[in-house]
Design an enzyme around this catalytic site. Structure first.
Site, PDB file in Angstrom:
ATOM      1  N   HIS A   1     -14.629  -6.474   7.394  1.00 56.93           N
ATOM      2  CA  HIS A   1     -13.905  -5.758   6.331  1.00 56.93           C
ATOM      3  C   HIS A   1     -13.815  -6.569   5.047  1.00 56.93           C
ATOM      4  O   HIS A   1     -12.984  -6.275   4.180  1.00 56.93           O
ATOM      5  CB  HIS A   1     -12.494  -5.369   6.791  1.00 56.93           C
ATOM      6  CG  HIS A   1     -12.463  -4.496   8.006  1.00 56.93           C
ATOM      7  ND1 HIS A   1     -12.861  -3.186   7.997  1.00 56.93           N
ATOM      8  CD2 HIS A   1     -12.095  -4.770   9.292  1.00 56.93           C
ATOM      9  CE1 HIS A   1     -12.735  -2.672   9.203  1.00 56.93           C
ATOM     10  NE2 HIS A   1     -12.272  -3.611  10.009  1.00 56.93           N
TER      11      HIS A   1
ATOM     12  N   LYS B   1       0.824  -1.209   0.000  1.00 58.30           N
ATOM     13  CA  LYS B   1       0.000   0.000   0.000  1.00 58.30           C
ATOM     14  C   LYS B   1       0.858   1.259   0.000  1.00 58.30           C
ATOM     15  O   LYS B   1       0.491   2.273  -0.601  1.00 58.30           O
ATOM     16  CB  LYS B   1      -0.957  -0.025   1.191  1.00 58.30           C
ATOM     17  CG  LYS B   1      -2.034  -1.099   1.088  1.00 58.30           C
ATOM     18  CD  LYS B   1      -2.963  -1.076   2.290  1.00 58.30           C
ATOM     19  CE  LYS B   1      -4.100  -2.077   2.122  1.00 58.30           C
ATOM     20  NZ  LYS B   1      -3.637  -3.468   2.045  1.00 58.30           N
TER      21      LYS B   1
ATOM     22  N   GLU C   1      -3.546   6.507   8.478  1.00 63.91           N
ATOM     23  CA  GLU C   1      -4.292   7.434   7.644  1.00 63.91           C
ATOM     24  C   GLU C   1      -5.554   7.884   8.367  1.00 63.91           C
ATOM     25  O   GLU C   1      -6.007   7.242   9.327  1.00 63.91           O
ATOM     26  CB  GLU C   1      -4.647   6.814   6.287  1.00 63.91           C
ATOM     27  CG  GLU C   1      -5.578   5.643   6.347  1.00 63.91           C
ATOM     28  CD  GLU C   1      -5.828   5.034   4.968  1.00 63.91           C
ATOM     29  OE1 GLU C   1      -4.943   5.172   4.081  1.00 63.91           O
ATOM     30  OE2 GLU C   1      -6.886   4.415   4.779  1.00 63.91           O
TER      31      GLU C   1
ATOM     32  N   ARG D   1      -5.486  -8.494 -10.109  1.00 65.18           N
ATOM     33  CA  ARG D   1      -6.028  -9.807 -10.483  1.00 65.18           C
ATOM     34  C   ARG D   1      -7.488  -9.633 -10.868  1.00 65.18           C
ATOM     35  O   ARG D   1      -8.044  -8.538 -10.773  1.00 65.18           O
ATOM     36  CB  ARG D   1      -5.927 -10.778  -9.300  1.00 65.18           C
ATOM     37  CG  ARG D   1      -6.566 -10.200  -8.021  1.00 65.18           C
ATOM     38  CD  ARG D   1      -6.675 -11.184  -6.905  1.00 65.18           C
ATOM     39  NE  ARG D   1      -6.983 -10.562  -5.635  1.00 65.18           N
ATOM     40  CZ  ARG D   1      -8.163 -10.130  -5.251  1.00 65.18           C
ATOM     41  NH1 ARG D   1      -9.192 -10.227  -6.080  1.00 65.18           N
ATOM     42  NH2 ARG D   1      -8.363  -9.577  -4.076  1.00 65.18           N
TER      43      ARG D   1
END
Length: 480
Positions: free
Chosen positions: A234, A115, A199, A291
């Site tokens: 999640h 990330k 974040e 993908r």
């Protein structure tokens, strides 16, 4: 390309084989000892056992998979999703073995697999990102300073993470040290990489993603968005396309941003750029999945495309047969992931023997399925049995078909997410489009599901009585 080995199992293996067969390409299935009698093994032209039931001894054994492909004269390997699909080393090994990897270049996988590296790659393209750190954080004092600058609540995330692992929401400074320690520990355990970053936490987010496709000739298109906000732990459970909240202007803007992300990593093949969207419809780059996505069927239905076919054509070196102006949205599609999980017990896996298993069919219904009656649901892999997809000319029609299809689905022996799917599709928040990723936390409990099931049963009984009464009136003979 005359023969493809599918380095996967279950419904996605069969899905890829269907397209390969349509294109005149023969297929090789690989399977573990636990999957010896699985439908994907029977569906393939050839099948080879590659190891014991645990994934690390079979579906994650890159050396055996590549050697099997070479021995059987395969030209290419399609990794599906999960397992080795986002493993840069596997992509490199495949190409080194004179086999085509049906997916992106290894460097693209490597960049977007982190990330932090992904954020760095797209920074030059002026793509909106959630405020946060650009480097891994390990020092608690630094973390506290950064969190104070960003403002609470914050989100601690594993750089190499996915599926909600290594992720912690922190609402106040007093909880930061504990939650950061847990996130680092979980990241190390799950991914072998303890790098985490911080974040700003978007309080009421929508999860909206854009499907992209790129060839080796510099052509990149986007195939519009998918709404993936209905999640548990999640992880997505229900997806749809298009999103009810995007305007044509916002759709075009997000599509352009997704294409820029693909350009940033020299992308090839099918990929998905994921965005978070706040309550004011501001969107922020989240990550790129390098993908095919689980939820790709909803995109196929609204665009009239076959994404697996496009993947294969791109891998063969062909130019994309579509341009952006050729694409338009037609109708609406929904997907429910049918997991062997118990929605009345915190969605815990429900493994066991499938005593009865039959899937729905009919107009507007597609089932990408990997199981059949008489099979065991193994404990070794992801518990998804199938994907139930419905399509209609409108969202309301697709929803109605989905509810009816769920009622037609029969599963005995394990618990599934089918009742949860019906609960969502009938809930006013979902039907109105007024929901976010907190739908489960805000609206769902086992008691709410049981109450909804009782209401549905009561309604069905009343309708049956009404119909019975009307039938009796029709049958009564006239008085003489």
């Amino acid at each position: 390309m005359k023969k493809i080995l599918i380095a996967n199992r279950g419904e996605i293996a069969i899905r890829i084989m269907r397209t390969a067969r349509k294109m005149g390409i023969s297929t090789v299935a690989v399977y573990s000892e636990a999957d010896r009698n699985s439908p994907h093994v029977k569906y393939a032209d050839e099948a080879v056992c590659i190891g014991e039931a645990p994934a690390e001894k079979s579906y994650l054994n890159a050396d055996v998979i590549i050697r099997t492909a070479q021995e059987l004269g395969a030209d290419a390997i399609h990794p599906g999703y999960g397992f080795l699909s986002e493993n840069a080393e596997f992509a490199e090994q495949t190409e080194a073995g004179n086999l085509t990897f049906i997916g992106p270049l290894s460097e693209s996988i490597r960049v977007m697999g982190s990330k932090l590296a992904a954020k760095e790659a797209v920074k030059a393209y002026d793509i909106p990102m959630v405020p946060g750190t650009e480097k891994a954080i390990t020092d608690i004092a630094d973390a506290k300073r950064i969190a104070k600058d960003i403002g609470y609540p914050i989100l601690i995330k594993a750089s190499a993470g996915g599926g909600g692992k290594g992720m912690r929401i922190v609402k106040a400074e007093k909880d930061l040290e504990t939650q950061m320690t847990r996130a680092v520990s979980e990241a190390r355990s799950a991914f072998g990489d303890e790098a985490v970053f911080i974040e700003k936490y978007v309080a009421s987010p929508r999860h909206v993603e854009i499907q992209v496709m790129a060839d080796n000739h510099g052509n990149i298109i986007h195939l519009f968005e998918r709404e993936c906000s209905i999640q548990r732990r999640h992880q997505k459970v229900i997806e749809e396309a298009p999103s009810v909240i995007l305007t044509p202007e916002l759709r075009a803007e997000m599509g352009e941003a997704a294409v820029k992300v693909a350009k940033a990593c020299d992308y090839r093949g099918a990929g998905t750029v994921e965005f978070l969207m706040d309550e004011n419809l501001n969107f922020y780059f989240l990550e790129m999945n390098t993908r095919l996505q689980v939820e790709h069927p909803v995109t196929e239905l609204i665009t009239g495309t076959d994404l697996v076919e496009l993947q294969i054509r791109v891998a063969r070196g062909e130019k994309l047969p579509l341009k952006q102006e050729d694409l338009e949205i037609r109708g609406h599609a929904l997907e429910l992931r049918v997991y062997a999980e118990d929605p009345l017990n915190e969605f815990l896996p429900s493994v066991g023997y499938l005593e009865d298993y039959s899937i729905p069919s009919g107009r507007g219904i597609r089932v990408d399925n990997g199981f059949e009656a008489g099979m065991d649901v193994p404990i070794y892999y992801d518990p998804m049995l199938a994907k139930l997809i419905t399509y209609g000319s409108t969202r309301e029609e697709a929803l109605q078909i989905m509810v009816e299809a769920i009622d037609q689905y029969t599963v005995k022996g394990v618990e599934t997410t089918l009742p949860f799917g019906k609960f969502v599709c009938l809930h006013e928040a979902f039907r109105s489009g007024n929901f976010d990723t907190h739908f489960v936390a805000n609206h769902y409990t086992p008691d709410a599901l049981l109450a909804a099931q009782k209401d549905a049963a009561r309604t069905a009984a009343l309708l049956a009585v009404k119909q019975y009464t009307e039938d009796l009136k029709k049958l009564r003979l006239p008085k003489l």
